[in-house]
Design a protein around this motif. Structure first.
Motif, PDB file in Angstrom:
ATOM      1  N   HIS A   1       0.773  -1.279  -0.134  1.00 45.47           N
ATOM      2  CA  HIS A   1       0.017   0.099  -0.018  1.00 45.47           C
ATOM      3  C   HIS A   1       0.746   1.241  -0.047  1.00 45.47           C
ATOM      4  O   HIS A   1       0.408   2.300  -0.491  1.00 45.47           O
ATOM      5  N   GLY A   2       1.880   1.268   0.736  1.00 44.38           N
ATOM      6  CA  GLY A   2       2.782   2.498   0.788  1.00 44.38           C
ATOM      7  C   GLY A   2       3.228   2.715  -0.651  1.00 44.38           C
ATOM      8  O   GLY A   2       3.436   3.697  -1.110  1.00 44.38           O
ATOM      9  N   ASP A   3       3.652   1.693  -1.410  1.00 43.13           N
ATOM     10  CA  ASP A   3       4.091   1.723  -2.948  1.00 43.13           C
ATOM     11  C   ASP A   3       3.019   2.417  -3.882  1.00 43.13           C
ATOM     12  O   ASP A   3       3.031   3.366  -4.538  1.00 43.13           O
ATOM     13  N   VAL A   4       1.744   1.850  -3.443  1.00 41.52           N
ATOM     14  CA  VAL A   4       0.611   2.375  -4.042  1.00 41.52           C
ATOM     15  C   VAL A   4       0.428   3.917  -4.053  1.00 41.52           C
ATOM     16  O   VAL A   4       0.139   4.775  -4.900  1.00 41.52           O
ATOM     17  N   MET A   5       0.732   4.477  -2.891  1.00 38.43           N
ATOM     18  CA  MET A   5       0.368   5.663  -2.596  1.00 38.43           C
ATOM     19  C   MET A   5       1.465   6.611  -3.138  1.00 38.43           C
ATOM     20  O   MET A   5       1.192   7.864  -3.791  1.00 38.43           O
ATOM     21  N   ALA A   6       2.463   6.194  -3.020  1.00 37.82           N
ATOM     22  CA  ALA A   6       3.694   6.814  -3.594  1.00 37.82           C
ATOM     23  C   ALA A   6       3.704   6.889  -5.190  1.00 37.82           C
ATOM     24  O   ALA A   6       3.909   8.434  -5.511  1.00 37.82           O
ATOM     25  N   THR A   7       3.337   6.043  -5.675  1.00 35.88           N
ATOM     26  CA  THR A   7       3.183   6.032  -7.171  1.00 35.88           C
ATOM     27  C   THR A   7       1.887   7.022  -7.748  1.00 35.88           C
ATOM     28  O   THR A   7       1.796   7.490  -8.658  1.00 35.88           O
ATOM     29  N   GLY A   8       0.975   6.785  -6.556  1.00 40.64           N
ATOM     30  CA  GLY A   8      -0.546   7.626  -6.872  1.00 40.64           C
ATOM     31  C   GLY A   8       0.031   9.111  -6.941  1.00 40.64           C
ATOM     32  O   GLY A   8      -0.574   9.926  -7.604  1.00 40.64           O
ATOM     33  N   ARG A   9       0.939   9.574  -5.841  1.00 43.45           N
ATOM     34  CA  ARG A   9       1.224  10.871  -5.749  1.00 43.45           C
ATOM     35  C   ARG A   9       2.113  11.455  -7.017  1.00 43.45           C
ATOM     36  O   ARG A   9       1.891  12.573  -7.191  1.00 43.45           O
ATOM     37  N   ASN A  10       2.786  10.406  -7.347  1.00 45.80           N
ATOM     38  CA  ASN A  10       4.006  10.919  -8.276  1.00 45.80           C
ATOM     39  C   ASN A  10       2.921  11.130  -9.799  1.00 45.80           C
ATOM     40  O   ASN A  10       3.391  12.211 -10.582  1.00 45.80           O
ATOM     41  N   ALA A  11       1.957  10.221 -10.003  1.00 49.18           N
ATOM     42  CA  ALA A  11       1.150  10.310 -11.444  1.00 49.18           C
ATOM     43  C   ALA A  11       0.173  11.574 -10.996  1.00 49.18           C
ATOM     44  O   ALA A  11      -0.374  11.839 -12.223  1.00 49.18           O
ATOM     45  N   ALA A  12       0.049  12.090  -9.955  1.00 46.92           N
ATOM     46  CA  ALA A  12      -1.234  12.955  -9.941  1.00 46.92           C
ATOM     47  C   ALA A  12      -1.061  14.250 -10.595  1.00 46.92           C
ATOM     48  O   ALA A  12      -1.898  14.749 -11.327  1.00 46.92           O
ATOM     49  N   ASP A  13       0.179  14.489 -10.464  1.00 45.63           N
ATOM     50  CA  ASP A  13       0.649  15.973 -11.472  1.00 45.63           C
ATOM     51  C   ASP A  13       0.167  15.927 -12.738  1.00 45.63           C
ATOM     52  O   ASP A  13      -0.328  16.876 -13.286  1.00 45.63           O
ATOM     53  N   LYS A  14       0.427  14.801 -13.306  1.00 46.96           N
ATOM     54  CA  LYS A  14       0.238  14.640 -14.769  1.00 46.96           C
ATOM     55  C   LYS A  14      -1.551  14.948 -14.853  1.00 46.96           C
ATOM     56  O   LYS A  14      -2.279  15.913 -15.766  1.00 46.96           O
ATOM     57  N   MET A  15      -2.315  14.352 -13.761  1.00 45.89           N
ATOM     58  CA  MET A  15      -3.624  14.318 -14.110  1.00 45.89           C
ATOM     59  C   MET A  15      -4.001  15.781 -13.907  1.00 45.89           C
ATOM     60  O   MET A  15      -5.313  16.260 -14.372  1.00 45.89           O
ATOM     61  N   ILE A  16      -3.536  16.367 -12.894  1.00 45.85           N
ATOM     62  CA  ILE A  16      -3.937  17.775 -12.508  1.00 45.85           C
ATOM     63  C   ILE A  16      -3.856  18.774 -13.861  1.00 45.85           C
ATOM     64  O   ILE A  16      -4.710  19.288 -13.948  1.00 45.85           O
ATOM     65  N   ARG A  17      -2.916  18.507 -14.486  1.00 47.01           N
ATOM     66  CA  ARG A  17      -2.618  19.209 -15.816  1.00 47.01           C
ATOM     67  C   ARG A  17      -3.869  19.055 -16.795  1.00 47.01           C
ATOM     68  O   ARG A  17      -4.513  19.907 -17.508  1.00 47.01           O
ATOM     69  N   VAL A  18      -4.267  17.560 -16.922  1.00 43.14           N
ATOM     70  CA  VAL A  18      -5.173  17.365 -17.975  1.00 43.14           C
ATOM     71  C   VAL A  18      -6.656  18.068 -17.233  1.00 43.14           C
ATOM     72  O   VAL A  18      -7.270  18.399 -18.021  1.00 43.14           O
ATOM     73  N   PHE A  19      -6.979  17.757 -16.028  1.00 41.72           N
ATOM     74  CA  PHE A  19      -8.008  18.342 -15.313  1.00 41.72           C
ATOM     75  C   PHE A  19      -8.169  19.776 -15.765  1.00 41.72           C
ATOM     76  O   PHE A  19      -9.320  20.190 -16.038  1.00 41.72           O
ATOM     77  N   ARG A  20      -7.214  20.701 -15.379  1.00 37.54           N
ATOM     78  CA  ARG A  20      -7.225  22.106 -15.556  1.00 37.54           C
ATOM     79  C   ARG A  20      -7.500  22.285 -17.002  1.00 37.54           C
ATOM     80  O   ARG A  20      -8.468  23.382 -17.348  1.00 37.54           O
ATOM     81  N   GLU A  21      -6.628  21.754 -17.998  1.00 35.28           N
ATOM     82  CA  GLU A  21      -7.214  22.138 -19.204  1.00 35.28           C
ATOM     83  C   GLU A  21      -8.722  21.882 -19.609  1.00 35.28           C
ATOM     84  O   GLU A  21      -9.260  22.491 -20.679  1.00 35.28           O
ATOM     85  N   TRP A  22      -9.087  20.563 -19.443  1.00 35.90           N
ATOM     86  CA  TRP A  22     -10.606  20.259 -19.594  1.00 35.90           C
ATOM     87  C   TRP A  22     -11.534  21.151 -19.001  1.00 35.90           C
ATOM     88  O   TRP A  22     -12.427  21.509 -19.614  1.00 35.90           O
ATOM     89  N   MET A  23     -11.140  21.578 -17.750  1.00 33.64           N
ATOM     90  CA  MET A  23     -12.167  22.522 -17.195  1.00 33.64           C
ATOM     91  C   MET A  23     -12.216  23.753 -17.797  1.00 33.64           C
ATOM     92  O   MET A  23     -13.069  24.720 -17.829  1.00 33.64           O
ATOM     93  N   GLU A  24     -11.081  24.234 -18.292  1.00 30.19           N
ATOM     94  CA  GLU A  24     -10.756  25.662 -18.764  1.00 30.19           C
ATOM     95  C   GLU A  24     -11.467  25.643 -20.191  1.00 30.19           C
ATOM     96  O   GLU A  24     -12.148  26.696 -20.570  1.00 30.19           O
ATOM     97  N   SER A  25     -11.708  24.594 -20.836  1.00 33.63           N
ATOM     98  CA  SER A  25     -12.377  24.530 -22.208  1.00 33.63           C
ATOM     99  C   SER A  25     -13.878  24.215 -22.151  1.00 33.63           C
ATOM    100  O   SER A  25     -14.378  24.326 -23.109  1.00 33.63           O
TER     101      SER A  25
END
Length: 245
Positions: free
Chosen positions: A221-245
């Motif tokens: 579970h620790g690895d799961v959370m660490a990988t999730g945190r690292n991948a979240a930055d990519k998805m934030i960029r996608v969310f922001r562009e989707w919402m802005e459009s």
């Protein structure tokens, strides 16, 4: 249908709220929902804005494996709908069953397998059509935005199991035969309840590990959370562009 976007944030994905302008924080207890008991789940609703759009983020969730029933697990969906959410983005940390979708990547959920043995629709003749649970048009838009940033976001079927134990290699072979591309312990019940209410549903799996029996599989579970945190930055960029459009 409300204009607000709701987001349910899975293990390790809570960093998304750091980019929000938060106006109000409502602990689960104040909303009549049990406190989340899993590391990486804050246990609160955060009301605010992201990229100028009104957003309610459910920071964490409760699970069947904590001893709750399907109605309790989906209470947050109903709470957000009453607050004006019209589109619900369900995120989760999941194990990948495909070698071409490695840990650290994201998958748009195109369909799911409900293997939890229960349903939030129990208790009445709730014969809801589940032939199109997820809004594939929004999913494809998110995939296109990701491609524009130079990274691939896959699409596939999510198998939702009860947990809390991780699957055996034999169970993973079974799931692959059934058509699953990723596996986890959440999301499907929330998606079913959101569909019943009439919300648009978007499902996104952060693939944090390979499933049991696959090369380089690590189930921690620790690895799961660490990988999730690292991948979240990519998805934030996608969310922001989707919402802005």
């Amino acid at each position: 249908m409300g204009s607000c976007i709701g987001m349910v944030l899975g293990s390790g994905l809570g960093s998304i709220v750091d980019r929000m302008e938060i106006g109000e924080r409502v602990p689960f207890s104040e909303a009549g929902i049990p406190t989340a008991g899993v590391a990486g789940h804050q246990g609160a609703f955060l009301l605010g804005r992201l990229a100028g759009r009104p957003v309610i983020a459910m920071a964490g969730r409760v699970h069947l494996y904590e001893g709750h029933d399907a109605k309790t697990v989906t209470a947050g969906v109903r709470w957000m709908a009453k607050k004006g959410v019209g589109t619900l983005v369900l995120t989760n940390a999941a194990g990948s069953l495909r070698e071409d979708q490695p840990p650290g990547s994201w998958m748009v959920i195109s369909d799911h397998l409900n293997l939890t043995g229960t349903s939030p629709l129990e208790g009445g003749p709730n014969f809801v059509d589940m032939s199109a649970v997820y809004d594939l048009a929004i999913g494809e838009r998110l995939r296109a935005i990701a491609a524009g940033h130079g990274w691939h976001m896959g699409a596939g079927v999510y198998a939702g199991l009860r947990g809390p134990q991780y699957e055996t290699p034999a169970e993973i072979r079974m799931l692959r035969t059934m058509g699953a591309d990723a596996v986890g312990m959440s999301t499907v019940l929330e998606a079913m309840e959101a569909k019943r209410i009439g919300l648009k549903v978007v499902g996104l799996s952060c693939l944090t590990n390979y499933a049991a029996g696959m090369p380089s599989a690590t189930l921690d579970h620790g690895d799961v959370m660490a990988t999730g945190r690292n991948a979240a930055d990519k998805m934030i960029r996608v969310f922001r562009e989707w919402m802005e459009s």
